[in-house]
Write an enzyme that holds these catalytic residues in place. Structure first.
Site, PDB file in Angstrom:
ATOM      1  N   SER A   8      -6.871 -14.298   9.577  1.00 14.14           N
ATOM      2  CA  SER A   8      -7.175 -13.495   8.396  1.00 14.14           C
ATOM      3  C   SER A   8      -6.342 -12.220   8.459  1.00 14.14           C
ATOM      4  O   SER A   8      -6.633 -11.321   9.254  1.00 14.14           O
ATOM      5  CB  SER A   8      -8.671 -13.148   8.350  1.00 14.14           C
ATOM      6  N   LYS A  32      -9.628 -15.014   0.910  1.00 15.35           N
ATOM      7  CA  LYS A  32     -10.439 -14.675   2.091  1.00 15.35           C
ATOM      8  C   LYS A  32     -10.912 -13.226   2.026  1.00 15.35           C
ATOM      9  O   LYS A  32     -12.041 -12.915   2.429  1.00 15.35           O
ATOM     10  CB  LYS A  32      -9.628 -14.902   3.364  1.00 15.35           C
ATOM     11  N   LYS A  52     -11.581  -4.870  10.860  1.00 20.01           N
ATOM     12  CA  LYS A  52     -10.192  -5.228  10.560  1.00 20.01           C
ATOM     13  C   LYS A  52     -10.083  -5.803   9.154  1.00 20.01           C
ATOM     14  O   LYS A  52      -9.182  -5.440   8.385  1.00 20.01           O
ATOM     15  CB  LYS A  52      -9.695  -6.228  11.607  1.00 20.01           C
TER      16      LYS A  52
END
Length: 297
Positions: free
Chosen positions: A102, A177, A245
């Protein structure tokens, strides 16, 4: 098919096992060798460098921590996949890279352009479903890339995914995502607030799963995280630093696109507070520990 896989971690290891059960030969590399060698008993073949995969697999999967890790694995001059492909010329077999990491859509587009110079197609294919979905082989995959590349890898990904949705060109999977993570992180934060409110109000927060089941507030996340937030001792399913993150990437992409995201911005600050409290490596359920430190049984 002979495939390569970089990154047999909490998610990658069960995905590799599904590939092996499906009959594929899987060559594995990991920065921490023990994690790769742990899969030998399942039939995996360990290689010494990511570049070694270029000579033995036409399809390589990545499931690593962040964009820096992707860049190192693929483009490192000494041991990366792309330089090894170029050095080997006709002897190299790798044709496509599927990135399950990701990372930012902009970084993905840059990596795809660089890989194309080595004759490698790129599919960005982040996943959702967590460790449970990886173990069950029911992951949801959001894919970006050329139609031919996505269709070529779809049957292989099907070994561990219940659904592969082609969202558009390279980078579209990563954008999908980010949408997923904006919903997930905000929902887990809201569940932590609800658990905290219940506990501070003197009711049994663990019964929220039963009380809210079937209503509008019910969800897989509710059923997963209320138990994890009201007890200790569960095996971790991910660290808050991963959420941080992802939310930082959401904020950067929102800035690039001029998208107002006030809820994601608040969640970002909660995660920064968690890191300042020393909870960066704590399980996802530690959202509740930010709100009421030391209160879980």
């Amino acid at each position: 098919m002979e495939v390569g896989f970089c990154g047999p971690g909490l998610m990658g290891a069960p995905m590799i096992r599904h590939l092996l059960r499906a009959g594929h030969t899987v060559h594995v590399w990991n920065r921490t060798p023990d994690k790769a060698h742990a899969l030998v008993k399942d039939g995996a073949r360990v290689v010494p460098t990511p570049g070694a995969l270029a000579g033995c697999a036409e399809l390589i999967f990545l499931c690593v921590s962040d964009a820096n890790a992707v860049e190192q694995v693929v483009f490192d001059a000494g041991h990366g996949i792309a330089p090894a492909t170029q050095r080997a010329a006709g002897a190299a077999r790798v044709r496509r890279i599927v990135d399950h990491s990701s990372i930012a859509p902009s970084a993905t587009r840059g990596f795809a352009q660089r890989a194309a110079a080595a004759g490698i197609g790129w599919v960005d294919a982040p996943v959702s479903g967590g460790v449970a979905g990886a173990t069950a082989g029911t992951l949801a995959v959001m894919a970006g890339g050329a139609v031919a590349d996505v269709e070529a890898v779809r049957p292989v990904i099907g070994a561990y995914a219940a659904r592969v949705t082609h969202m558009g060109e390279v980078g579209a999977g990563q954008t999908a995502k980010l949408c997923n993570q904006s919903i997930v992180t905000a929902t887990v934060a809201a569940i932590a607030e609800a658990v905290s409110l219940a506990q501070r109000s003197g009711i049994d927060a663990a019964r929220l799963t039963e009380a809210l089941a079937g209503g509008w507030a019910d969800s897989v996340l509710l059923q997963t995280f209320v138990p994890r937030m009201t007890r200790r001792g569960d095996a971790p399913i991910g660290a808050l630093r991963t959420f941080q993150k992802d939310v930082d990437t959401i904020a950067a992409t929102a800035y690039e696109t001029g998208t107002p995201m006030p809820v994601a911005g608040t969640v970002q600050q909660v995660l920064r507070l968690a890191a300042a409290m020393g909870l960066a490596d704590a399980d996802f359920s530690a959202f509740v520990d930010v709100l009421q430190p030391g209160q879980r049984g």
